[in-house]
Design an enzyme around this catalytic site. Sequence first.
Site, PDB file in Angstrom:
ATOM      1  N   GLN A  95       0.811  -1.212   0.000  1.00 54.96           N
ATOM      2  CA  GLN A  95       0.000   0.000   0.000  1.00 54.96           C
ATOM      3  C   GLN A  95       0.843   1.260   0.000  1.00 54.96           C
ATOM      4  O   GLN A  95       2.036   1.236   0.288  1.00 54.96           O
ATOM      5  CB  GLN A  95      -0.912   0.009   1.215  1.00 54.96           C
ATOM      6  CG  GLN A  95      -0.185  -0.177   2.526  1.00 54.96           C
ATOM      7  CD  GLN A  95      -1.176  -0.370   3.691  1.00 54.96           C
ATOM      8  OE1 GLN A  95      -1.350   0.533   4.481  1.00 54.96           O
ATOM      9  NE2 GLN A  95      -1.795  -1.531   3.771  1.00 54.96           N
ATOM     10  N   HIS A  97       0.099   5.660   0.954  1.00 54.10           N
ATOM     11  CA  HIS A  97      -0.868   6.640   1.445  1.00 54.10           C
ATOM     12  C   HIS A  97      -0.629   7.982   0.764  1.00 54.10           C
ATOM     13  O   HIS A  97       0.518   8.371   0.544  1.00 54.10           O
ATOM     14  CB  HIS A  97      -0.747   6.789   2.963  1.00 54.10           C
ATOM     15  CG  HIS A  97      -0.852   5.479   3.677  1.00 54.10           C
ATOM     16  ND1 HIS A  97      -1.962   4.682   3.581  1.00 54.10           N
ATOM     17  CD2 HIS A  97       0.025   4.813   4.444  1.00 54.10           C
ATOM     18  CE1 HIS A  97      -1.757   3.583   4.285  1.00 54.10           C
ATOM     19  NE2 HIS A  97      -0.549   3.627   4.825  1.00 54.10           N
ATOM     20  N   GLU A 132       2.289   7.051   9.141  1.00 55.30           N
ATOM     21  CA  GLU A 132       2.239   6.009  10.177  1.00 55.30           C
ATOM     22  C   GLU A 132       3.633   5.801  10.754  1.00 55.30           C
ATOM     23  O   GLU A 132       4.610   5.822  10.029  1.00 55.30           O
ATOM     24  CB  GLU A 132       1.823   4.655   9.568  1.00 55.30           C
ATOM     25  CG  GLU A 132       0.490   4.635   8.914  1.00 55.30           C
ATOM     26  CD  GLU A 132       0.270   3.405   8.022  1.00 55.30           C
ATOM     27  OE1 GLU A 132      -0.888   3.028   7.868  1.00 55.30           O
ATOM     28  OE2 GLU A 132       1.238   2.855   7.470  1.00 55.30           O
ATOM     29  N   HIS A 260       4.671   0.278   0.985  1.00 50.59           N
ATOM     30  CA  HIS A 260       5.076  -0.570   2.117  1.00 50.59           C
ATOM     31  C   HIS A 260       4.057  -1.678   2.359  1.00 50.59           C
ATOM     32  O   HIS A 260       2.931  -1.609   1.869  1.00 50.59           O
ATOM     33  CB  HIS A 260       5.234   0.277   3.386  1.00 50.59           C
ATOM     34  CG  HIS A 260       3.973   1.004   3.777  1.00 50.59           C
ATOM     35  ND1 HIS A 260       3.613   2.192   3.202  1.00 50.59           N
ATOM     36  CD2 HIS A 260       2.989   0.713   4.656  1.00 50.59           C
ATOM     37  CE1 HIS A 260       2.461   2.602   3.719  1.00 50.59           C
ATOM     38  NE2 HIS A 260       2.051   1.710   4.602  1.00 50.59           N
ATOM     39  N   ARG A 279      -3.928   0.491  -2.808  1.00 52.47           N
ATOM     40  CA  ARG A 279      -3.301  -0.824  -2.697  1.00 52.47           C
ATOM     41  C   ARG A 279      -2.663  -1.308  -3.999  1.00 52.47           C
ATOM     42  O   ARG A 279      -3.156  -1.006  -5.076  1.00 52.47           O
ATOM     43  CB  ARG A 279      -4.330  -1.843  -2.206  1.00 52.47           C
ATOM     44  CG  ARG A 279      -4.808  -1.520  -0.800  1.00 52.47           C
ATOM     45  CD  ARG A 279      -5.765  -2.577  -0.264  1.00 52.47           C
ATOM     46  NE  ARG A 279      -6.059  -2.307   1.128  1.00 52.47           N
ATOM     47  CZ  ARG A 279      -6.983  -1.443   1.543  1.00 52.47           C
ATOM     48  NH1 ARG A 279      -7.701  -0.791   0.662  1.00 52.47           N
ATOM     49  NH2 ARG A 279      -7.183  -1.241   2.830  1.00 52.47           N
TER      50      ARG A 279
HETATM   51 ZN   LIG Z   1       0.217   1.846   5.694  1.00 53.11          ZN
END
Ligand SMILES: [Zn+2]
Length: 397
Positions: A95, A97, A132, A260, A279
Site C-alpha cells: 500500500q 498513502h 504512520e 510498504h 493498494r
Molecule cells: Zn500503511
Amino acid sequence: MSLLKGKVQNYAWGGTQYIPELLGLEVSEKRCAEYWLGAHVNAPSILKTPEGDKSLDEYLHLNLTRVLGTKIADKFGRLPFLFKVLDVNDMLSIQVHPSKIEAEKGFKFENEQGIPLTAKNRNYKDDNHKPEIMVALSEFWLLHGFLPKEKLIQVLKTIPEFNHLLTVFEDKGYFGLYKQVMEQTTEESNKILQPLVNRLLPLYKAGELDRTNPGYWAAKAVDSANDTTILDKGIYSIYFFNIVMANKGEAVFQDAGIPHAYLEGQNMELMANSDNVLRGGLTPKHVDVPELLKHVVFEETHPNIMLGELQDDGIERIYKSPAPDFELSQILLNSENKYQSVAQTAQVLIVIEGEAEVSEGDVSLVLKKGQATFLSAESDYRITSPSLATIYKATAP
Ligand SMILES: [Zn+2]
C-alpha cells in the site's frame, strides 16, 4: 484520568494468540489482528468513568477544547491520532498513502463523481493524509520503499524470470519498471511468475528459505492464498522493495508516497486519523493501478530504522517523525524510578509489559498488562511500577 477500553479487529491476516494474551482474554481460533485505541468513528474506544461507560468519540465531541487543549483542538478539530497494537500473521496488502493535498483532491473528486463512501471502488474515505509510525514489539518484518538502484539491478539479473525487465529499468527507471509489471494482465504475470513460484515452493516448504530472502515471502504469499490460479502481482513488489527487519523497540516511519507492507510480527502503530489506502496487491481488496501509480514516490529508499531519543529523565524514549498529528514514545520503568509529566494535549498510555500505577493529585489508577488510560490536556501526572513496566504513549507534539 480514566481507564480506556479499546476494540479488537478480527481481520483475517491477524494472529490468534498475541492480542488475547495481552488483553487477558481467552485464546481461541479467532483471528485478532488489531487492537484500536482512539476515537475513530468505526470503532471508538470506551472510557470507564465514575458516571459509567462513555464512547471516547462522543466524550470528545462534548469536551473537545478542554480535553485536547486549545492548540490541538483548533488545529485538528478532533483527536488527531489513532493508536493500535498489531499482530501480523499473514502479510498485509502492499500500500501507499496519499499526501494531505492529494487526499483532499481525491476525496473531493470522488464525492463529485457520486461514488458512495462505502463503495468497494472508493479510494478516498476522508480528506486526510495517513502517515504512520510503528515500533516493533517483537522481531518485525516489513517491505519499505524501492531497493537502491544497484540492489534492484542485482535482483533483475539474478532471477531468470526478471532478466527481461533489466532493460526496462535501465531505460525507464523505477516508474517504468513498476508500471510495466502492474499493468500486466493476469495471464501475462502468471506466465512470468509461475516458474519462479514452482521453484520456490518446495524450498519454502522444506524450510530452506530465510526471511531475508524475498523468495520466502513470495512463497508464503502463494502458500497462504485462497486462489492459487492467480499469482498476485504483489510478488514483484516483494522482490523490488527493501525487506526490513526491526528489532523489538526499533521504529520505522511511513511517509506519504512510500510503498510498504507489513509482513510478520507484532508492533505498536500510531497514525493520523484517516483510512486512505491505495493498494498494490497481496489483497482481495480494491486495487486501482492508475491511482496507485500517481501516488507512489518512484525513487530508491534507504530504510531508516529509528532507535528513538532517550530523554533526560532516562525513562522516556521519543520516536520523532515529521508528522504533526502524533508523537510516539516508550516509557520504561522499574521499582526505583518514577515518570513525571504534564500533558500538553490528550494522551493514550498502554502497558505492554508489567504493571504500572498512574497518579494525578490524590487519584490513582493501577494498570495491568494490556490496560490503557486516557489523559486530558494539562493532566499533571506521575507513573510508578512495583517491579518493571513497558508503556507506550501516544500524543500530539
Ligand atoms: Zn500503511
